[in-house]
Design a protein around this motif. Structure first.
Motif, PDB file in Angstrom:
ATOM      1  N   ILE A  66       2.358 -12.124   0.563  1.00  0.00           N
ATOM      2  CA  ILE A  66       3.509 -13.028   0.474  1.00  0.00           C
ATOM      3  C   ILE A  66       3.148 -14.265  -0.347  1.00  0.00           C
ATOM      4  O   ILE A  66       3.952 -14.744  -1.154  1.00  0.00           O
ATOM      5  CB  ILE A  66       4.000 -13.421   1.884  1.00  0.00           C
ATOM      6  CG1 ILE A  66       4.526 -12.184   2.622  1.00  0.00           C
ATOM      7  CG2 ILE A  66       5.090 -14.490   1.799  1.00  0.00           C
ATOM      8  CD1 ILE A  66       4.875 -12.426   4.088  1.00  0.00           C
ATOM      9  N   ALA A  67       1.936 -14.790  -0.151  1.00  0.00           N
ATOM     10  CA  ALA A  67       1.506 -15.962  -0.923  1.00  0.00           C
ATOM     11  C   ALA A  67       1.477 -15.641  -2.410  1.00  0.00           C
ATOM     12  O   ALA A  67       1.889 -16.461  -3.248  1.00  0.00           O
ATOM     13  CB  ALA A  67       0.129 -16.427  -0.456  1.00  0.00           C
ATOM     14  N   ASN A  68       1.002 -14.455  -2.775  1.00  0.00           N
ATOM     15  CA  ASN A  68       0.978 -14.043  -4.182  1.00  0.00           C
ATOM     16  C   ASN A  68       2.386 -13.945  -4.751  1.00  0.00           C
ATOM     17  O   ASN A  68       2.629 -14.324  -5.898  1.00  0.00           O
ATOM     18  CB  ASN A  68       0.236 -12.714  -4.341  1.00  0.00           C
ATOM     19  CG  ASN A  68      -1.260 -12.846  -4.140  1.00  0.00           C
ATOM     20  OD1 ASN A  68      -1.817 -13.929  -4.300  1.00  0.00           O
ATOM     21  ND2 ASN A  68      -1.917 -11.771  -3.765  1.00  0.00           N
ATOM     22  N   GLY A  73       6.411 -16.710  -9.114  1.00  0.00           N
ATOM     23  CA  GLY A  73       7.603 -17.228  -9.783  1.00  0.00           C
ATOM     24  C   GLY A  73       8.663 -16.162 -10.018  1.00  0.00           C
ATOM     25  O   GLY A  73       9.673 -16.412 -10.679  1.00  0.00           O
ATOM     26  N   GLN A  74       8.473 -14.976  -9.463  1.00  0.00           N
ATOM     27  CA  GLN A  74       9.416 -13.866  -9.683  1.00  0.00           C
ATOM     28  C   GLN A  74      10.535 -13.811  -8.641  1.00  0.00           C
ATOM     29  O   GLN A  74      11.460 -13.018  -8.763  1.00  0.00           O
ATOM     30  CB  GLN A  74       8.659 -12.531  -9.670  1.00  0.00           C
ATOM     31  CG  GLN A  74       7.644 -12.391 -10.793  1.00  0.00           C
ATOM     32  CD  GLN A  74       6.867 -11.088 -10.705  1.00  0.00           C
ATOM     33  OE1 GLN A  74       7.063 -10.307  -9.782  1.00  0.00           O
ATOM     34  NE2 GLN A  74       6.003 -10.851 -11.659  1.00  0.00           N
ATOM     35  N   SER A  77      13.794 -18.914  -3.942  1.00  0.00           N
ATOM     36  CA  SER A  77      13.436 -19.457  -2.633  1.00  0.00           C
ATOM     37  C   SER A  77      14.091 -18.645  -1.520  1.00  0.00           C
ATOM     38  O   SER A  77      13.467 -18.359  -0.499  1.00  0.00           O
ATOM     39  CB  SER A  77      13.870 -20.927  -2.548  1.00  0.00           C
ATOM     40  OG  SER A  77      13.589 -21.457  -1.281  1.00  0.00           O
ATOM     41  N   GLU A  78      15.342 -18.257  -1.726  1.00  0.00           N
ATOM     42  CA  GLU A  78      16.062 -17.485  -0.716  1.00  0.00           C
ATOM     43  C   GLU A  78      15.425 -16.115  -0.516  1.00  0.00           C
ATOM     44  O   GLU A  78      15.300 -15.635   0.618  1.00  0.00           O
ATOM     45  CB  GLU A  78      17.533 -17.314  -1.115  1.00  0.00           C
ATOM     46  CG  GLU A  78      18.350 -18.593  -1.068  1.00  0.00           C
ATOM     47  CD  GLU A  78      18.086 -19.532  -2.260  1.00  0.00           C
ATOM     48  OE1 GLU A  78      17.485 -19.077  -3.270  1.00  0.00           O
ATOM     49  OE2 GLU A  78      18.437 -20.719  -2.150  1.00  0.00           O
ATOM     50  N   GLU A  79      15.010 -15.483  -1.618  1.00  0.00           N
ATOM     51  CA  GLU A  79      14.355 -14.174  -1.510  1.00  0.00           C
ATOM     52  C   GLU A  79      13.023 -14.289  -0.776  1.00  0.00           C
ATOM     53  O   GLU A  79      12.679 -13.442   0.060  1.00  0.00           O
ATOM     54  CB  GLU A  79      14.135 -13.571  -2.905  1.00  0.00           C
ATOM     55  CG  GLU A  79      15.417 -13.091  -3.563  1.00  0.00           C
ATOM     56  CD  GLU A  79      15.222 -12.714  -5.023  1.00  0.00           C
ATOM     57  OE1 GLU A  79      15.993 -11.865  -5.522  1.00  0.00           O
ATOM     58  OE2 GLU A  79      14.301 -13.266  -5.679  1.00  0.00           O
ATOM     59  N   GLY A 136       5.400 -22.450  -2.642  1.00  0.00           N
ATOM     60  CA  GLY A 136       6.214 -21.547  -3.460  1.00  0.00           C
ATOM     61  C   GLY A 136       7.669 -21.519  -3.050  1.00  0.00           C
ATOM     62  O   GLY A 136       8.560 -21.451  -3.894  1.00  0.00           O
ATOM     63  N   VAL A 137       7.921 -21.575  -1.748  1.00  0.00           N
ATOM     64  CA  VAL A 137       9.300 -21.476  -1.255  1.00  0.00           C
ATOM     65  C   VAL A 137      10.041 -22.795  -1.391  1.00  0.00           C
ATOM     66  O   VAL A 137      11.204 -22.845  -1.789  1.00  0.00           O
ATOM     67  CB  VAL A 137       9.317 -21.013   0.228  1.00  0.00           C
ATOM     68  CG1 VAL A 137      10.734 -21.053   0.791  1.00  0.00           C
ATOM     69  CG2 VAL A 137       8.746 -19.611   0.356  1.00  0.00           C
ATOM     70  N   TYR A 138       9.354 -23.916  -1.069  1.00  0.00           N
ATOM     71  CA  TYR A 138      10.035 -25.202  -0.997  1.00  0.00           C
ATOM     72  C   TYR A 138       9.595 -26.192  -2.070  1.00  0.00           C
ATOM     73  O   TYR A 138      10.058 -27.339  -2.070  1.00  0.00           O
ATOM     74  CB  TYR A 138       9.805 -25.834   0.387  1.00  0.00           C
ATOM     75  CG  TYR A 138      10.260 -24.941   1.521  1.00  0.00           C
ATOM     76  CD1 TYR A 138      11.614 -24.707   1.747  1.00  0.00           C
ATOM     77  CD2 TYR A 138       9.335 -24.317   2.351  1.00  0.00           C
ATOM     78  CE1 TYR A 138      12.033 -23.887   2.770  1.00  0.00           C
ATOM     79  CE2 TYR A 138       9.753 -23.486   3.386  1.00  0.00           C
ATOM     80  CZ  TYR A 138      11.102 -23.270   3.590  1.00  0.00           C
ATOM     81  OH  TYR A 138      11.513 -22.446   4.604  1.00  0.00           O
TER      82      TYR A 138
END
Length: 201
Positions: A66-68, A73-74, A77-79, A136-138
């Motif tokens: 998940i971190a990768n 960048g693919q 945030s919602e995904e 990555g998410v936020y």
């Protein structure tokens, strides 16, 4: 060194530990479960602790994946939030793996220094991955509290896993899923925004 042979041994060991606990998971019981000789097991592992270490290594794989994805960048945030929710719920379903983690935790707390050191290493790795996922998410900027947030998120999941293992029947898996969906979508971002505003004052 055959990855398939090691994977076969690890899976057999996981079944034995999940059923009997760490203390009662003898090398003999593991080789019997795997259908191999002791010599074959010792070809890959010098002792039971080395085998237990490999079992622990597998537990980092999901958060690393998940971190990768978060760093690639693919994904939006919602995904990524949905991937996280799916990963957490998947963890809840892995009862044998979760039982093994708690057996190993008990072993560490009862004085197995090798397993204890490995747990410290693993938890630091999990916290690193969760920090990367939050970034990555936020788009989370570096902050001294990020590590505490990451550690607390892991503790929340661990606590919910324990409730499920104990069959406390507090809430259903679907209710947990809904909680994590809402928390990652609205609750955590609001808290992070509050922190950002507090630090800018």
């Amino acid at each position: 060194m055959s990855k398939d042979a090691k994977a076969h041994i690890i899976e057999a060991a996981k079944r034995v530990v999940a059923k009997n606990g760490v203390h009662n998971a003898s090398i003999q019981s593991i080789v019997e479960e795997a259908g191999i000789s002791k010599g074959a097991l010792y070809h890959y592992y010098k002792n039971k602790n080395a085998l237990l270490n490999d079992i622990m290594d597998q537990s980092l794989a999901v958060s690393t994946d998940i971190a990768n994805k978060a760093k690639s960048g693919q994904y939006t945030s919602e995904e990524l939030q949905e991937i996280l929710v799916d990963g957490i719920v998947e963890r809840f379903a892995k009862k044998d793996d979760n039982r093994i983690q708690y057996y190993l935790s008990q072993e560490a707390m009862q004085g197995n220094s090798e397993i204890h050191a490995r747990f410290k290493e693993k938890y630091n790795g999990w916290v690193d991955r969760v920090e990367e996922i939050m970034a990555g998410v936020y788009g989370l900027p570096a902050s001294k509290i990020n590590r505490a947030i990451a550690a607390s998120l892991i503790a929340m999941v661990d606590g919910q896993v324990l409730q499920i293992l104990l069959e406390a029947d507090i809430v259903s898996i679907e209710e947990y899923r809904e909680f994590w969906r809402l928390f990652l979508e609205a609750g955590l971002p609001a808290f992070l925004q509050y922190l950002a505003e507090a630090e800018s004052k």
